[in-house]
Write a protein that holds these residues in place. Structure first.
Motif, PDB file in Angstrom:
ATOM      1  N   ASP A   1      24.761   1.245 -50.559  1.00 11.43           N
ATOM      2  CA  ASP A   1      24.741   2.700 -50.394  1.00 11.43           C
ATOM      3  C   ASP A   1      24.697   2.994 -48.896  1.00 11.43           C
ATOM      4  OD1 ASP A   1      24.288   5.427 -50.320  1.00 11.43           O
ATOM      5  OD2 ASP A   1      22.576   5.385 -51.675  1.00 11.43           O
TER       6      ASP A   1
ATOM      7  N   TYR B   1      21.622  -2.393 -53.504  1.00 14.39           N
ATOM      8  CA  TYR B   1      21.039  -2.478 -54.845  1.00 14.39           C
ATOM      9  C   TYR B   1      21.591  -3.728 -55.500  1.00 14.39           C
ATOM     10  CZ  TYR B   1      19.243   2.126 -54.000  1.00 14.39           C
ATOM     11  OH  TYR B   1      18.552   3.173 -53.458  1.00 14.39           O
TER      12      TYR B   1
ATOM     13  N   SER C   1      26.202  -0.334 -60.593  1.00 18.38           N
ATOM     14  CA  SER C   1      27.199   0.576 -60.052  1.00 18.38           C
ATOM     15  C   SER C   1      26.470   1.830 -59.586  1.00 18.38           C
ATOM     16  CB  SER C   1      28.231   0.928 -61.129  1.00 18.38           C
ATOM     17  OG  SER C   1      29.232   1.780 -60.608  1.00 18.38           O
ATOM     18  N   LEU C   2      26.860   2.368 -58.435  1.00 20.39           N
ATOM     19  CA  LEU C   2      26.198   3.540 -57.866  1.00 20.39           C
ATOM     20  C   LEU C   2      27.077   4.775 -58.012  1.00 20.39           C
ATOM     21  CD1 LEU C   2      24.883   1.989 -54.522  1.00 20.39           C
ATOM     22  CD2 LEU C   2      23.743   2.069 -56.753  1.00 20.39           C
TER      23      LEU C   2
ATOM     24  N   ALA D   1      21.714   4.745 -60.087  1.00 21.52           N
ATOM     25  CA  ALA D   1      22.209   3.375 -60.236  1.00 21.52           C
ATOM     26  C   ALA D   1      22.355   3.110 -61.724  1.00 21.52           C
ATOM     27  CB  ALA D   1      21.240   2.374 -59.615  1.00 21.52           C
TER      28      ALA D   1
ATOM     29  N   GLU E   1      25.622  -3.748 -54.782  1.00 27.62           N
ATOM     30  CA  GLU E   1      26.323  -2.549 -54.331  1.00 27.62           C
ATOM     31  C   GLU E   1      25.575  -2.007 -53.119  1.00 27.62           C
ATOM     32  OE1 GLU E   1      29.142  -0.753 -55.428  1.00 27.62           O
ATOM     33  OE2 GLU E   1      29.568  -2.497 -56.685  1.00 27.62           O
TER      34      GLU E   1
ATOM     35  N   ASP F   1      22.882   9.794 -56.622  1.00 27.77           N
ATOM     36  CA  ASP F   1      21.501   9.302 -56.542  1.00 27.77           C
ATOM     37  C   ASP F   1      21.119   8.455 -57.748  1.00 27.77           C
ATOM     38  OD1 ASP F   1      20.936  10.437 -54.089  1.00 27.77           O
ATOM     39  OD2 ASP F   1      20.188  12.314 -54.957  1.00 27.77           O
TER      40      ASP F   1
END
Length: 190
Positions: free
Chosen positions: A46, A53, A88-89, A94, A44, A92
């Motif tokens: 950001d 990540y 999955s984000l 994960a 994922e 702030d």
């Protein structure tokens, strides 16, 4: 695969982490690779921090700086006890499907990943036979809610970030602590 415009970030299993320039759709080109611990399963991106990540199987959760796509840099690794299969984000945080359980990490500082919570799905009765174990095979997050995918069910958990408490997981439902003749004030529990 996660995308940032025409730049793709790929969790390439034993091939590690791969950056692909897809600006020429008929001839995408690998621009960088980064060897990783474990075998990356899912990634994922950001856009706020320009960090990818990666759920890296036995390698845990990886934070990779991709601000320069030609030179990805490993910022931090959190070695999870299971096999990190999906990330999955949400804000702030994960959320990681770690095979045996789900884990939530504070990623406000990508170079210092901190675990804040872990939860497993308790075994259930399926039909007329007890299920002896569960697996967290996938995860998605929206705000404070984590959606966990198991073999046959989807479970929803809410994360309460303002609550700080010990998180103890026991292998058995019962623990025999025996008897102690010492006064309670002298018994130390760790």
């Amino acid at each position: 695969v996660a995308a940032n415009g025409t730049t793709l970030y790929v969790a390439d299993g034993p091939g590690g982490f791969v950056v692909v320039d897809a600006s020429n759709k008929s001839a995408p080109a690998i621009t960088a690779t980064l060897a990783t611990a474990g075998a990356p399963q899912h990634v994922e991106y950001d856009s706020k921090t320009q960090v990818a990540y990666v759920a890296a199987g036995a390698g845990g959760l990886l934070a990779i700086d991709v601000s320069d796509p030609a030179s990805p840099t490993l910022l931090d690794v959190f070695d999870t006890p299971g096999s990190a299969v999906q990330v999955s984000l949400a804000g702030d945080f994960a959320y990681v499907a770690d095979w045996n359980d789900a884990r939530v990490f504070d990623i406000s500082d990508p170079s210092n990943i901190r675990m804040i919570s872990a939860e497993w799905i308790p075994p259930q009765i399926l039909g007329n036979r007890p299920q002896t174990f569960t697996r967290v095979l996938g995860i998605g997050a929206i705000g404070d809610f984590a959606f966990l995918g198991e073999w046959k069910e989807v479970y929803v958990y809410e994360v309460h970030k303002d609550r700080i408490a010990p998180d103890i997981k026991l292998a058995n439902d019962e623990v025999d602590l025996g008897t102690d003749t010492e006064p309670l004030s002298r018994v130390i529990v760790i």
